[in-house]
Design a protein around this motif. Structure first.
Motif: not given
Length: 185
Positions: A169-176
């Motif tokens: 989101t620009g503030e939070e990131s998720v690695e999948i």
């Protein structure tokens, strides 16, 4: 009175280095009243992983799987309405997958519950004729983290490299890192 869908809008900036797909997409997602944030975000993830570089052979669209049992979560139809790619999320039954394999050139499933390996083990022998089927597992912790990025209006950057996807989101990131459960390349 029947409950209505909740509309979510997402602006996706996709940079998929594995497939050489670089594009921005504005998508509208009709979220069924029974659908969770996690499932909706898995549909969005499936869109990002399967959208084509161009619309020369039709385009990938969100379908009405929770409203209509004859539709998947997403599908890519060509301009003659032939289904090129049928995409389901969750743990569909073997009969549904065999019907999909007969209707579409390619079928993909994105499972995201911790029970996905057990589900797959129980039905995989029934699907040996479905050579066009690919089943992926998204780690439950990763899909739950992805659900936290959900909002009614989203701006997401999606980067794919070496089989791993990052959604931010620009503030939070998720690695999948989807794990392929079906044999093949």
């Amino acid at each position: 009175m029947a409950l209505k869908a909740t509309i979510h809008k997402a602006q996706l900036q996709i940079a998929d280095m594995d497939r050489n797909v670089y594009a921005d997409h504005n998508v509208i997602i009709a979220r069924h009243p029974s659908e969770t944030d996690e499932r909706m975000m898995i549909r969005l993830l499936a869109f990002a992983l399967n959208v084509t570089a161009d619309d020369n052979k039709g385009k990938l669209e969100f379908a009405k799987d929770l409203w209509d049992v004859d539709e998947p979560a997403l599908w890519h139809k060509d301009y003659t309405e032939a289904v090129l790619h049928w995409i389901d999320v969750g743990q569909p039954d073997d009969k549904r997958l065999m019907r999909a394999a007969g209707k579409a050139e390619k079928v993909s499933v994105y499972g995201f519950a911790s029970s996905t390996p057990v589900w797959w083990k129980n039905i995989q022998s029934k699907l040996t004729r479905a050579a066009n089927l690919t089943v992926w597992q998204i780690d439950a912790a990763q899909s739950q983290a992805l659900a936290k990025l959900s909002s009614r209006s989203m701006q997401l950057q999606v980067t794919v490299q070496d089989g791993t996807l990052w959604m931010s989101t620009g503030e939070e990131s998720v690695e999948i890192t989807p794990q392929r459960l079906t044999p093949g390349n």
